[in-house]
Write an enzyme that holds these catalytic residues in place. Structure first.
Site, PDB file in Angstrom:
ATOM      1  N   LYS A 126      10.378  10.446   4.062  1.00  0.00           N
ATOM      2  CA  LYS A 126      11.023   9.692   2.970  1.00  0.00           C
ATOM      3  C   LYS A 126      11.861  10.643   2.132  1.00  0.00           C
ATOM      4  O   LYS A 126      11.528  11.824   2.028  1.00  0.00           O
ATOM      5  CB  LYS A 126       9.957   9.099   2.059  1.00  0.00           C
ATOM      6  CG  LYS A 126       9.048   8.148   2.770  1.00  0.00           C
ATOM      7  CD  LYS A 126       7.743   7.989   2.032  1.00  0.00           C
ATOM      8  CE  LYS A 126       6.698   7.536   3.015  1.00  0.00           C
ATOM      9  NZ  LYS A 126       5.355   7.594   2.525  1.00  0.00           N
ATOM     10  N   GLU A 145       3.440  -2.071  -5.392  1.00  0.00           N
ATOM     11  CA  GLU A 145       2.350  -2.831  -4.761  1.00  0.00           C
ATOM     12  C   GLU A 145       2.779  -4.304  -4.658  1.00  0.00           C
ATOM     13  O   GLU A 145       3.034  -4.970  -5.672  1.00  0.00           O
ATOM     14  CB  GLU A 145       1.019  -2.742  -5.527  1.00  0.00           C
ATOM     15  CG  GLU A 145       0.249  -1.463  -5.276  1.00  0.00           C
ATOM     16  CD  GLU A 145      -0.267  -1.363  -3.841  1.00  0.00           C
ATOM     17  OE1 GLU A 145      -0.912  -2.296  -3.340  1.00  0.00           O
ATOM     18  OE2 GLU A 145       0.019  -0.345  -3.204  1.00  0.00           O
ATOM     19  N   SER A 146       2.789  -4.817  -3.430  1.00  0.00           N
ATOM     20  CA  SER A 146       3.365  -6.142  -3.180  1.00  0.00           C
ATOM     21  C   SER A 146       2.775  -7.248  -4.057  1.00  0.00           C
ATOM     22  O   SER A 146       3.522  -8.050  -4.639  1.00  0.00           O
ATOM     23  CB  SER A 146       3.229  -6.519  -1.701  1.00  0.00           C
ATOM     24  OG  SER A 146       1.881  -6.456  -1.277  1.00  0.00           O
ATOM     25  N   CYS A 155       9.050  -4.138   6.910  1.00  0.00           N
ATOM     26  CA  CYS A 155       7.765  -3.999   6.207  1.00  0.00           C
ATOM     27  C   CYS A 155       7.223  -5.380   5.805  1.00  0.00           C
ATOM     28  O   CYS A 155       7.860  -6.110   5.049  1.00  0.00           O
ATOM     29  CB  CYS A 155       7.934  -3.141   4.959  1.00  0.00           C
ATOM     30  SG  CYS A 155       6.438  -3.119   3.951  1.00  0.00           S
ATOM     31  N   VAL A 168       6.807   1.070   0.087  1.00  0.00           N
ATOM     32  CA  VAL A 168       7.549  -0.123  -0.338  1.00  0.00           C
ATOM     33  C   VAL A 168       6.611  -1.323  -0.234  1.00  0.00           C
ATOM     34  O   VAL A 168       5.658  -1.276   0.565  1.00  0.00           O
ATOM     35  CB  VAL A 168       8.803  -0.335   0.534  1.00  0.00           C
ATOM     36  CG1 VAL A 168       9.796   0.779   0.317  1.00  0.00           C
ATOM     37  CG2 VAL A 168       8.480  -0.477   2.020  1.00  0.00           C
TER      38      VAL A 168
HETATM   39  N1  GSH Z   1      -0.729  -1.934  -0.512  1.00  0.00           N
HETATM   40  C1  GSH Z   1       0.703  -1.799  -0.372  1.00  0.00           C
HETATM   41  C2  GSH Z   1       1.028  -1.459   1.066  1.00  0.00           C
HETATM   42  C3  GSH Z   1       2.529  -1.206   1.275  1.00  0.00           C
HETATM   43  C4  GSH Z   1       2.794  -0.455   2.580  1.00  0.00           C
HETATM   44  O1  GSH Z   1       1.866  -0.009   3.268  1.00  0.00           O
HETATM   45  N2  GSH Z   1       4.081  -0.326   2.908  1.00  0.00           N
HETATM   46  C5  GSH Z   1       4.411   0.494   4.058  1.00  0.00           C
HETATM   47  C6  GSH Z   1       5.565  -0.068   4.874  1.00  0.00           C
HETATM   48  S1  GSH Z   1       5.107  -1.557   5.677  1.00  0.00           S
HETATM   49  C7  GSH Z   1       4.860   1.858   3.581  1.00  0.00           C
HETATM   50  O2  GSH Z   1       5.642   1.953   2.658  1.00  0.00           O
HETATM   51  N3  GSH Z   1       4.375   2.894   4.241  1.00  0.00           N
HETATM   52  C8  GSH Z   1       4.694   4.247   3.926  1.00  0.00           C
HETATM   53  C9  GSH Z   1       3.484   5.116   3.883  1.00  0.00           C
HETATM   54  O3  GSH Z   1       2.372   4.639   4.133  1.00  0.00           O
HETATM   55  O4  GSH Z   1       3.636   6.304   3.593  1.00  0.00           O
HETATM   56  C10 GSH Z   1       1.384  -3.072  -0.848  1.00  0.00           C
HETATM   57  O5  GSH Z   1       0.746  -4.134  -0.835  1.00  0.00           O
HETATM   58  O6  GSH Z   1       2.553  -3.019  -1.274  1.00  0.00           O
END
Ligand code: GSH
Length: 243
Positions: A60, A85-86, A32, A73
């Site tokens: 999940k 949120e990152s 990720c 994540v």
């Molecule tokens: N805006 C979020 C995006 C995080 C994100 O999209 N993570 C992906 C993995 S790269 C995820 O967990 N996806 C699962 C989903 O969309 O259900 C951030 O900045 O943390």
């Protein structure tokens, strides 16, 4: 290559017990890019943490939604507190571990970095995911062109040698993970040529020298292997774990 002991938690797994007092846990997924933003901050700040990998790209585990209603994540957990949120995670890390603060303190610089991230989201990243998820090959050239055209705004925003100035900082870490991954899209028409993007080309070389980047790095062939399985609809979050 990350060296923490890692395990992927899938549906049917039970929630691991909370980390002990004062201990930091990162809920992550090895490939990720958003979680990599946070891993880069953690590495640059030299913070110890444990990793819990979640199978976010397929089903999940139910308990993960107790950590975050978004089900995405990265997520941080420490002393009963949860942050997701990152970008929020990264600022939180600077807040709770103020040594070697990475987030800019100057309001104008902070605003500038946020504006570049807004450009990134609207001019590049939307097309990156569209290109990965579009099955229709006829659409690839147009989407790849939009991505490469959008990248010009990022090239223009690059103050050298780093986005954050003389040293790598928040903006560099928050953009970097996708630059490790663009090779996944070369077959779909994404090529960031040096003559078009001289500043970004030099920046990538500088970034690859940094210990924190090396600590979180996956080489192109590993990214491409993951990208292939993801684009084929079988996201293999276990790649690497099985080796
Ligand atoms: N805006 C979020 C995006 C995080 C994100 O999209 N993570 C992906 C993995 S790269 C995820 O967990 N996806 C699962 C989903 O969309 O259900 C951030 O900045 O943390």
């Amino acid at each position: 290559m990350p060296s923490q002991t890692e395990k992927a938690f899938k549906p049917g797994s039970t929630c691991p017990p909370p980390p002990g007092p004062g201990k930091l846990r990162l809920y992550s997924m090895r490939f990720c890019p958003y979680a990599q933003r946070t891993r880069l901050f953690l590495a640059a700040k030299g913070i110890e943490y444990e990793t819990v990998n979640i199978s976010v790209l397929s089903e999940k585990p139910d308990w993960f939604f107790e950590k975050t209603p978004l089900g995405k994540v990265p997520v941080l957990e420490k002393d009963g507190k949860i942050v997701y949120e990152s970008l929020v995670c990264n600022e939180y890390l600077d807040g709770i571990y103020p040594d070697k603060c990475i987030t800019p303190s100057d309001p104008l610089e902070k605003a500038r970095q946020s504006m570049v991230l807004a450009l990134w989201d609207s001019k590049v990243i939307g097309f990156y995911y569209k290109l990965i998820l579009t099955k229709d090959r006829d659409e690839w050239p147009a989407v790849a062109k939009q991505l490469v055209d959008g990248m010009q705004a990022i090239e223009n925003a690059l103050t050298q040698p780093f986005f954050s100035g003389d040293n790598a900082g928040a903006l560099d870490y928050n953009l970097w993970p996708w630059f490790e991954r663009f090779s996944m899209l070369k077959d779909r028409g994404v090529e960031l040529q040096e003559k078009k993007f001289p500043k970004l080309t030099a920046w990538k070389e500088h970034m690859l020298e940094l210990p924190e980047v090396k600590a979180c790095y996956f080489p192109p062939e590993v990214q491409e292997q993951f990208g292939k399985s993801w684009m084929e609809g079988t996201p293999d979050y276990d790649i690497g774990l099985k080796k």
